[in-house]
Scaffold this motif. Structure first.
Motif, PDB file in Angstrom:
ATOM      1  N   TYR A  36      34.817  44.860 -36.353  1.00  0.00           N
ATOM      2  CA  TYR A  36      36.105  44.364 -36.784  1.00  0.00           C
ATOM      3  C   TYR A  36      36.571  45.009 -37.834  1.00  0.00           C
ATOM      4  CZ  TYR A  36      35.114  40.436 -33.651  1.00  0.00           C
ATOM      5  OH  TYR A  36      34.957  39.478 -32.241  1.00  0.00           O
ATOM      6  N   GLN A  38      39.266  44.132 -41.121  1.00  0.00           N
ATOM      7  CA  GLN A  38      39.866  42.959 -41.755  1.00  0.00           C
ATOM      8  C   GLN A  38      40.877  43.398 -42.981  1.00  0.00           C
ATOM      9  OE1 GLN A  38      37.280  39.710 -43.399  1.00  0.00           O
ATOM     10  NE2 GLN A  38      38.905  38.412 -43.072  1.00  0.00           N
ATOM     11  N   LEU A  87      33.872  45.059 -40.711  1.00  0.00           N
ATOM     12  CA  LEU A  87      32.731  44.126 -40.401  1.00  0.00           C
ATOM     13  C   LEU A  87      31.981  44.395 -39.259  1.00  0.00           C
ATOM     14  CD1 LEU A  87      34.709  40.881 -41.212  1.00  0.00           C
ATOM     15  CD2 LEU A  87      32.882  41.700 -42.668  1.00  0.00           C
ATOM     16  N   PHE A  98      27.509  38.104 -38.574  1.00  0.00           N
ATOM     17  CA  PHE A  98      28.100  38.976 -39.529  1.00  0.00           C
ATOM     18  C   PHE A  98      27.298  39.670 -40.547  1.00  0.00           C
ATOM     19  CE2 PHE A  98      32.600  39.256 -37.633  1.00  0.00           C
ATOM     20  CZ  PHE A  98      32.448  38.314 -36.793  1.00  0.00           C
ATOM     21  N   GLY A  99      27.505  40.869 -41.028  1.00  0.00           N
ATOM     22  CA  GLY A  99      27.110  41.432 -42.044  1.00  0.00           C
ATOM     23  C   GLY A  99      28.134  41.334 -43.149  1.00  0.00           C
ATOM     24  N   GLY A 100      28.063  41.761 -44.342  1.00  0.00           N
ATOM     25  CA  GLY A 100      28.805  41.454 -45.318  1.00  0.00           C
ATOM     26  C   GLY A 100      30.190  42.406 -45.473  1.00  0.00           C
TER      27      GLY A 100
END
Lengths: 108, 114
Positions: A36, A38, A87, A98-100
């Motif tokens: 993703y 963002q 992400l 999710f990862g950071g």
């Protein structure tokens, strides 16, 4: 417990300078890996889904690849408008973990 | 195609007060999710609905958080009473089904607790 680690946390590139973002994961029975984008003040925007090792997906300057332990998001000749947080998330059932994220800044 | 709609965009309250967020998913999407995103972190799933039934609420702090999805469409997430650590962006997402389908996110509600 499913774990997703993204590196680097932040990346500064000059316009046109290609690079890669890493997403390493530990999951029992990967069903899919999602990337993703963002932008500040916005919700994550879907980019790609990868389902099996060896799979690749491309969209404009972005290319995502998947191995059994990690995924890479390759950015070729980035432009300032590619600046965002990227992400990755893994699915091993009904839910996404999710990862950071990696915060990418592309300077003109 | 209209995206996921959320309101309000911003909310500021004092600790121990209550607050509610609203989400309208993409038309035809049976699965709805609420996430909490703390600044600098990735989203964390709070609750997942399939139509109007709860699929997963294992990470929802049930002593203060509640959510419902009446008639399998709109959803509300409530916090009562709010704590300082609840300051975050609350994101709603929807997907056609829960199985490996991309989730589409709204722009979230930014909650600040004073």
């Amino acid at each position: 417990e499913d774990q997703v680690t993204q590196s680097p946390e932040a990346l500064r590139l000059q316009e046109g300078e290609s690079s890669s973002l890493n997403c390493s994961y530990t999951v029992s029975g990967l069903r899919g890996l999602f990337w993703y984008r963002q932008d500040p003040g916005k919700g994550p925007e879907f980019l790609f889904t990868l389902y099996s090792a060896g799979e690749e997906k491309e969209k404009e300057r972005l290319k995502a690849t998947l191995t059994k332990k990690e995924s890479f998001l390759h950015i070729t000749a980035p432009k300032p408008e590619d600046s965002a947080t990227y992400l990755c998330a893994v699915s091993a059932g009904n839910m996404l973990t999710f990862g950071g994220g990696t915060r990418l800044m592309v300077k003109p | 195609e209209a995206g996921v709609a959320q309101s309000p965009r911003y909310k500021i309250i004092e600790k121990r007060q209550s607050v509610a967020f609203w989400c309208n998913p993409i038309s035809g999407h049976a699965t709805l999710y609420w996430y909490q995103q703390i600044l600098g972190q990735g989203p964390k799933l709070l609750i997942q609905f399939q139509n109007n039934g709860v699929v997963d609420d294992s990470q929802l702090p049930k002593d203060r958080f509640s959510a419902e999805r009446l008639k399998g469409v709109d959803s509300t997430l409530k916090i009562q009473p709010a704590k300082l650590e609840d300051s975050a962006v609350y994101l709603c997402a929807s997907s056609v089904s829960p199985f490996n389908q991309p989730q589409h996110f709204g722009d979230g509600t930014r909650l600040s607790i004073l």
